[in-house]
Design a protein around this motif. Structure first.
Motif, PDB file in Angstrom:
ATOM      1  N   ASN A   1       5.419  12.412  10.122  1.00  0.00           N
ATOM      2  CA  ASN A   1       4.993  11.294   9.278  1.00  0.00           C
ATOM      3  C   ASN A   1       3.524  11.336   8.912  1.00  0.00           C
ATOM      4  O   ASN A   1       3.007  10.431   8.274  1.00  0.00           O
ATOM      5  N   ARG A   2       2.814  12.392   9.295  1.00  0.00           N
ATOM      6  CA  ARG A   2       1.389  12.471   8.970  1.00  0.00           C
ATOM      7  C   ARG A   2       1.146  13.465   7.840  1.00  0.00           C
ATOM      8  O   ARG A   2       1.969  14.347   7.572  1.00  0.00           O
TER       9      ARG A   2
ATOM     10  N   TYR B   1      -5.304  14.071   4.012  1.00  0.00           N
ATOM     11  CA  TYR B   1      -5.753  13.405   2.789  1.00  0.00           C
ATOM     12  C   TYR B   1      -7.244  13.643   2.562  1.00  0.00           C
ATOM     13  O   TYR B   1      -8.023  13.765   3.515  1.00  0.00           O
TER      14      TYR B   1
ATOM     15  N   LYS C   1      -3.465  13.285  -1.405  1.00  0.00           N
ATOM     16  CA  LYS C   1      -2.800  14.127  -0.418  1.00  0.00           C
ATOM     17  C   LYS C   1      -3.150  15.594  -0.655  1.00  0.00           C
ATOM     18  O   LYS C   1      -3.032  16.106  -1.755  1.00  0.00           O
TER      19      LYS C   1
ATOM     20  N   ILE D   1      -1.208   8.617   8.776  1.00  0.00           N
ATOM     21  CA  ILE D   1       0.083   8.159   8.261  1.00  0.00           C
ATOM     22  C   ILE D   1      -0.148   7.427   6.951  1.00  0.00           C
ATOM     23  O   ILE D   1       0.563   7.604   5.969  1.00  0.00           O
ATOM     24  N   GLU D   2      -1.151   6.582   6.937  1.00  0.00           N
ATOM     25  CA  GLU D   2      -1.560   5.879   5.725  1.00  0.00           C
ATOM     26  C   GLU D   2      -3.061   5.645   5.794  1.00  0.00           C
ATOM     27  O   GLU D   2      -3.675   5.754   6.856  1.00  0.00           O
TER      28      GLU D   2
END
Length: 313
Positions: free
Chosen positions: A281-282, A285, A174, A164-165
């Motif tokens: 929400n994912r 990265y 990303k 998510i972060e």
């Protein structure tokens, strides 16, 4: 209009008081060092030549840049303004020259990369041989694992993360969205019924996987809010592929990556359920300890990873 006149007009259109970059660089060095003679000594020219260059720059700008006396140089307000802009502009030009020079050279050195087992196996591994053929001066150490490795302790250069972060202090680029799906086989749903709400999952056999944590709390979206629902079943495993096969065999309901089971959904081997409750929400990265543009091999690896995940939706 003659060709000579056209060329003269072009010169006027393109003229700039900063077209002489040598004088601008000398000015910057002089401000930083504070002495004509020391600047001249370092670049092996005469102090008079340095002074003449800066005087010429002042004439073109119609501004006094340095006040001179017998003991020291003092930068004027106009000189300070020019210095601040010149440092940034020359840095950009130098960076551009370095990047263009890089186009002619192969990246070299060693890279350590890690990625989640499933993503690494299916999305990265098939392309890695071609990457190494393209850049034979690079060597790679690759770890595909269900565990989340520490970049600092393991000296990882690039980590592919589903998140998510990203942890503070790390640099995240990303690569692709990461969509999940709840699904089961038609036979299982015909026998046990189709769940209509997330709470219905408690009455179903849910196939639980584990990565770095046990995934027995499934994320649920209620409008714009995120929640979790506890699930249980007769299979827990660290293999998402085993979960996949078990779901197709009719054992229960699974939560998995849409990109991995897209073909099964298309053919009907699996059927999506609770579609409106799946959170989005994912993302995937590339996580680094330093900026990719600070290392040629890092930059090439990040571009390679972008290509690996370009088709994910």
């Amino acid at each position: 209009m003659t060709l000579a006149n056209q060329f003269s007009d072009l010169q006027q259109d393109l003229s700039s008081p900063f077209e002489d970059l040598t004088s601008l660089r000398l000015f910057v060095r002089t401000v930083e060092i504070g002495s004509f003679s020391e600047v001249a000594r370092r670049i092996n020219v005469t102090p008079a030549m340095v002074s003449k260059r800066i005087a010429s720059l002042e004439t073109r700008l119609n501004q006094r840049l340095l006040n001179r006396n017998t003991r020291r140089l003092v930068v004027t307000n106009a000189g300070q303004l020019l210095y601040e802009h010149a440092v940034r502009a020359l840095s950009e030009l130098d960076q551009s020259a370095a990047e263009m020079s890089d186009l002619h050279f192969q990246p070299t050195g060693h890279l350590r990369i890690t990625a989640p087992l499933l993503l690494g196996t299916f999305c990265i591994a098939p392309r890695l041989p071609d990457f190494l053929k393209q850049y034979p001066s690079l060597s790679l150490e690759v770890n595909f694992s269900i565990e989340k490795l520490d970049l600092f302790e393991q000296r990882i250069d690039v980590a592919v993360r589903i998140a998510i972060e990203v942890d503070p202090g790390l640099i995240a680029i990303k690569l692709a969205p990461y969509h999940r799906v709840f699904c089961a086989s038609p036979d299982y749903l015909a026998e046990h019924g189709i769940p209509k709400t997330p709470e219905d999952l408690s009455r179903h056999n849910c196939l639980v996987s584990r990565g770095s944590i046990l995934n027995n709390q499934w994320p649920i979206k209620h409008g714009s809010a995120l929640d979790q629902v506890a699930v249980k079943g007769n299979l827990r495993t660290d293999s998402s592929e085993l979960v996949h096969h078990a779901a197709i065999a009719g054992l229960g309901i699974m939560m998995g990556a849409r990109w991995r089971i897209e073909e099964d959904l298309r053919t009907g081997a699996l059927v999506e359920v609770l579609a409106e409750f799946v959170p989005d929400n994912r993302a995937i990265y590339a996580v680094l300890l330093q900026r990719s543009d600070s290392s040629r091999r890092l930059a090439h690896m990040v571009e390679f990873l972008k290509d690996c995940f370009a088709d994910l939706n």
